[in-house]
Design a protein around this motif. Sequence first.
Motif, PDB file in Angstrom:
ATOM      1  N   ASP A 374      22.879  44.706  47.050  1.00  0.00           N
ATOM      2  CA  ASP A 374      21.755  44.430  47.202  1.00  0.00           C
ATOM      3  C   ASP A 374      20.567  45.590  46.417  1.00  0.00           C
ATOM      4  OD1 ASP A 374      21.521  42.492  48.688  1.00  0.00           O
ATOM      5  OD2 ASP A 374      21.983  43.948  50.522  1.00  0.00           O
ATOM      6  N   ILE A 375      20.015  45.031  45.309  1.00  0.00           N
ATOM      7  CA  ILE A 375      19.721  46.300  44.077  1.00  0.00           C
ATOM      8  C   ILE A 375      18.263  46.977  45.069  1.00  0.00           C
ATOM      9  CG2 ILE A 375      18.950  46.441  42.057  1.00  0.00           C
ATOM     10  CD1 ILE A 375      20.272  44.342  41.269  1.00  0.00           C
ATOM     11  N   THR A 376      17.575  46.136  45.172  1.00  0.00           N
ATOM     12  CA  THR A 376      16.795  46.734  46.471  1.00  0.00           C
ATOM     13  C   THR A 376      16.713  46.349  47.841  1.00  0.00           C
ATOM     14  OG1 THR A 376      14.658  45.312  45.616  1.00  0.00           O
ATOM     15  CG2 THR A 376      15.393  47.596  44.686  1.00  0.00           C
ATOM     16  N   PRO A 377      15.986  46.105  48.912  1.00  0.00           N
ATOM     17  CA  PRO A 377      15.692  45.612  49.703  1.00  0.00           C
ATOM     18  C   PRO A 377      14.753  44.097  49.409  1.00  0.00           C
ATOM     19  CG  PRO A 377      14.301  47.803  50.301  1.00  0.00           C
ATOM     20  CD  PRO A 377      15.077  47.724  48.875  1.00  0.00           C
ATOM     21  N   ALA A 378      14.590  43.539  48.295  1.00  0.00           N
ATOM     22  CA  ALA A 378      14.053  42.381  47.989  1.00  0.00           C
ATOM     23  C   ALA A 378      15.051  41.787  46.889  1.00  0.00           C
ATOM     24  CB  ALA A 378      12.478  42.869  47.205  1.00  0.00           C
ATOM     25  N   ILE A 379      15.683  43.015  45.872  1.00  0.00           N
ATOM     26  CA  ILE A 379      16.207  42.202  44.800  1.00  0.00           C
ATOM     27  C   ILE A 379      17.813  41.864  45.055  1.00  0.00           C
ATOM     28  CG2 ILE A 379      16.553  41.959  42.309  1.00  0.00           C
ATOM     29  CD1 ILE A 379      14.272  43.225  42.345  1.00  0.00           C
ATOM     30  N   ARG A 380      18.209  41.036  44.877  1.00  0.00           N
ATOM     31  CA  ARG A 380      19.761  40.673  45.563  1.00  0.00           C
ATOM     32  C   ARG A 380      20.778  39.788  43.824  1.00  0.00           C
ATOM     33  NH1 ARG A 380      22.592  38.575  50.114  1.00  0.00           N
ATOM     34  NH2 ARG A 380      22.691  40.321  51.320  1.00  0.00           N
ATOM     35  N   ALA A 381      21.453  40.635  43.341  1.00  0.00           N
ATOM     36  CA  ALA A 381      22.423  40.151  42.414  1.00  0.00           C
ATOM     37  C   ALA A 381      23.982  39.364  43.154  1.00  0.00           C
ATOM     38  CB  ALA A 381      22.854  40.822  41.374  1.00  0.00           C
ATOM     39  N   GLY A 382      24.059  37.884  42.209  1.00  0.00           N
ATOM     40  CA  GLY A 382      25.421  37.286  42.943  1.00  0.00           C
ATOM     41  C   GLY A 382      26.008  37.352  41.744  1.00  0.00           C
ATOM     42  N   LEU A 383      27.443  37.981  41.724  1.00  0.00           N
ATOM     43  CA  LEU A 383      28.664  36.857  40.712  1.00  0.00           C
ATOM     44  C   LEU A 383      29.560  36.598  41.647  1.00  0.00           C
ATOM     45  CD1 LEU A 383      29.635  37.403  37.943  1.00  0.00           C
ATOM     46  CD2 LEU A 383      31.379  39.320  38.285  1.00  0.00           C
ATOM     47  N   SER A 384      29.506  35.326  41.216  1.00  0.00           N
ATOM     48  CA  SER A 384      30.858  34.178  41.619  1.00  0.00           C
ATOM     49  C   SER A 384      31.057  33.391  40.779  1.00  0.00           C
ATOM     50  CB  SER A 384      30.172  32.661  42.593  1.00  0.00           C
ATOM     51  OG  SER A 384      30.306  32.403  43.327  1.00  0.00           O
ATOM     52  N   TYR A 385      33.361  32.944  41.698  1.00  0.00           N
ATOM     53  CA  TYR A 385      33.875  32.298  41.160  1.00  0.00           C
ATOM     54  C   TYR A 385      33.786  30.736  41.547  1.00  0.00           C
ATOM     55  CZ  TYR A 385      37.820  29.614  38.888  1.00  0.00           C
ATOM     56  OH  TYR A 385      38.532  29.157  38.128  1.00  0.00           O
ATOM     57  N   GLN A 386      33.771  29.727  41.404  1.00  0.00           N
ATOM     58  CA  GLN A 386      34.545  28.219  42.049  1.00  0.00           C
ATOM     59  C   GLN A 386      34.451  27.458  41.633  1.00  0.00           C
ATOM     60  OE1 GLN A 386      30.005  27.776  42.449  1.00  0.00           O
ATOM     61  NE2 GLN A 386      29.166  29.313  43.628  1.00  0.00           N
ATOM     62  N   TYR A 387      36.009  27.152  41.971  1.00  0.00           N
ATOM     63  CA  TYR A 387      37.094  26.226  41.751  1.00  0.00           C
ATOM     64  C   TYR A 387      37.019  25.103  42.695  1.00  0.00           C
ATOM     65  CZ  TYR A 387      41.459  24.225  41.337  1.00  0.00           C
ATOM     66  OH  TYR A 387      42.261  23.106  40.571  1.00  0.00           O
ATOM     67  N   SER A 388      36.796  23.986  42.189  1.00  0.00           N
ATOM     68  CA  SER A 388      36.688  22.807  42.615  1.00  0.00           C
ATOM     69  C   SER A 388      38.396  21.439  41.985  1.00  0.00           C
ATOM     70  CB  SER A 388      35.638  21.810  42.330  1.00  0.00           C
ATOM     71  OG  SER A 388      34.619  22.642  43.221  1.00  0.00           O
ATOM     72  N   HIS A 389      38.954  21.497  43.336  1.00  0.00           N
ATOM     73  CA  HIS A 389      40.124  20.122  42.726  1.00  0.00           C
ATOM     74  C   HIS A 389      39.887  19.274  43.164  1.00  0.00           C
ATOM     75  CE1 HIS A 389      43.864  18.873  41.648  1.00  0.00           C
ATOM     76  NE2 HIS A 389      44.100  18.917  43.036  1.00  0.00           N
ATOM     77  N   GLN A 390      39.932  18.140  42.763  1.00  0.00           N
ATOM     78  CA  GLN A 390      39.389  16.562  43.620  1.00  0.00           C
ATOM     79  C   GLN A 390      41.455  15.602  42.727  1.00  0.00           C
ATOM     80  OE1 GLN A 390      35.789  15.139  42.162  1.00  0.00           O
ATOM     81  NE2 GLN A 390      35.034  16.591  42.774  1.00  0.00           N
ATOM     82  N   THR A 391      41.424  14.464  44.285  1.00  0.00           N
ATOM     83  CA  THR A 391      42.195  13.543  43.717  1.00  0.00           C
ATOM     84  C   THR A 391      41.903  12.415  44.046  1.00  0.00           C
ATOM     85  OG1 THR A 391      44.310  15.627  44.375  1.00  0.00           O
ATOM     86  CG2 THR A 391      44.257  13.420  44.863  1.00  0.00           C
ATOM     87  N   PHE A 392      42.362  11.483  43.233  1.00  0.00           N
ATOM     88  CA  PHE A 392      41.969   9.737  42.967  1.00  0.00           C
ATOM     89  C   PHE A 392      42.514   9.078  44.321  1.00  0.00           C
ATOM     90  CE2 PHE A 392      39.934  12.492  39.583  1.00  0.00           C
ATOM     91  CZ  PHE A 392      38.236  12.168  40.012  1.00  0.00           C
ATOM     92  N   PRO A 393      42.189   7.915  44.036  1.00  0.00           N
ATOM     93  CA  PRO A 393      43.409   7.303  45.314  1.00  0.00           C
ATOM     94  C   PRO A 393      44.744   7.261  44.266  1.00  0.00           C
ATOM     95  CG  PRO A 393      40.912   6.290  45.633  1.00  0.00           C
ATOM     96  CD  PRO A 393      41.068   7.394  44.428  1.00  0.00           C
ATOM     97  N   ASP A 394      44.591   7.092  43.103  1.00  0.00           N
ATOM     98  CA  ASP A 394      45.969   6.744  42.682  1.00  0.00           C
ATOM     99  C   ASP A 394      46.560   7.645  42.446  1.00  0.00           C
ATOM    100  OD1 ASP A 394      44.107   8.111  40.563  1.00  0.00           O
ATOM    101  OD2 ASP A 394      44.243   5.705  39.746  1.00  0.00           O
TER     102      ASP A 394
END
Length: 411
Positions: A374-394
């Motif tokens: 929270d840089i100020t009460p009105a301004i917020r910064a966010g840094l994220s890493y997001q990992y997705s994994h999917q399995t198909f029917p075969d």
Amino acid sequence: MPVTSKWDVTAYGMVEFDIMHDSTQSFGESVGATVIQTDDTYAGTHGRTHFTARNSRFGVRVNAPEYAGIKTTATLELDFFGSQAPNIAEAPMVSSGTFRMRQAFIKAEAGSVEVLIGQYYQLFGWQPFFSPATSSFFPLVNQVFGRMPQVRLGYSLKTDPLNLEIAAAANKGPQRDSEIPDVHAGLRVGFNGWKGIHTLGAGGMLHNPLTIGVSGAYRHFKVRELSAAPVYSRSGHGYGLSVGAMVPIIPASSLDDPGNALTLTGSFFTGTGIADLVGVAGNVPPPALPDGTAFAPNIDNGLVTYDASGRLKTLGWTGWMVGLQYYLPPAGRVSVAANYTQGWSDHLTAENGYSDLRTAFSESRYVDGTVFVDITPAIRAGLSYQYSHQTFPDDVTADNGRTKLSLYCFF
């Protein structure tokens, strides 16, 4: 002549800017239930970088003068995250974001009774109360999430030790042709002796008691018979059960003192015919007709299908998510959050004839971690890493890693 000075009008909103880099070319702005491209394709072996401000939003809340003990509120909230035309050119895809209605509802309160009419978060899952803290766009895969036109009736009992809420709603269902609305109901209990801080998505912090919620949904389907010239219909029933919890592991005395607060959020769902309610892959194509031509059902893909015997079947899903959010001392202006979700289908299997399916997955996992400042009460910064994994029917798998930098200005 009406006395307008007693009306209270509040304008609110958020300007958001995001930069995202993905390891594949599978996603647009949102990850959600989008299918990841496999590594035997061009899109599955090349990355992309995306800039967007489309998640910015604007809202107006109007409080009417109290009349006969009834408090009435009207809310209208809009953003630019509406559906874009397929194969749209690069420039207008982002710079000309489609205006979208997020919320548009009227709420009337009389003592412990509340009536809500209009478009709002669905009661199934007690949304958005149990939503995790993250900079990822909602819904996450395996997250109970959605807004829909509805009529809701609720009752709340507030005491010093606990708060009790019960509610029921009739929602616009996933199929107009079923002629029967969805029915949702829920029970939620808050324990006032144990309060903590939690954040919904990337928004502002809230101060609430330890809360547990249970909810359910029932829906009816009526689909054209599997024929090139259908005359009759086939009916089916769907249901869902969801349990959510918000648990302050390290409590906080007030919203002004969030430093060192640690909170766990979690949810579980199970059901059938509920893909649109729980952030899972819905693009399961219907079977072809006996002569090999395409069948055109009067319902969105992914909720029901016909089996080899021509019987209508609903598609079942089970999943859960858990998240932690910690607000660093002394002031809580820096916070960290992490989430894990997992889900699977009981129907999308090779044994059921889906071994070649690549437009929907049968299992999925998702992990993210975000640092908010929270840089100020009105301004917020966010840094994220997001990992997705999917399995198909075969049992073929696909993965995507996303790094996301976000900037928010709340007003």
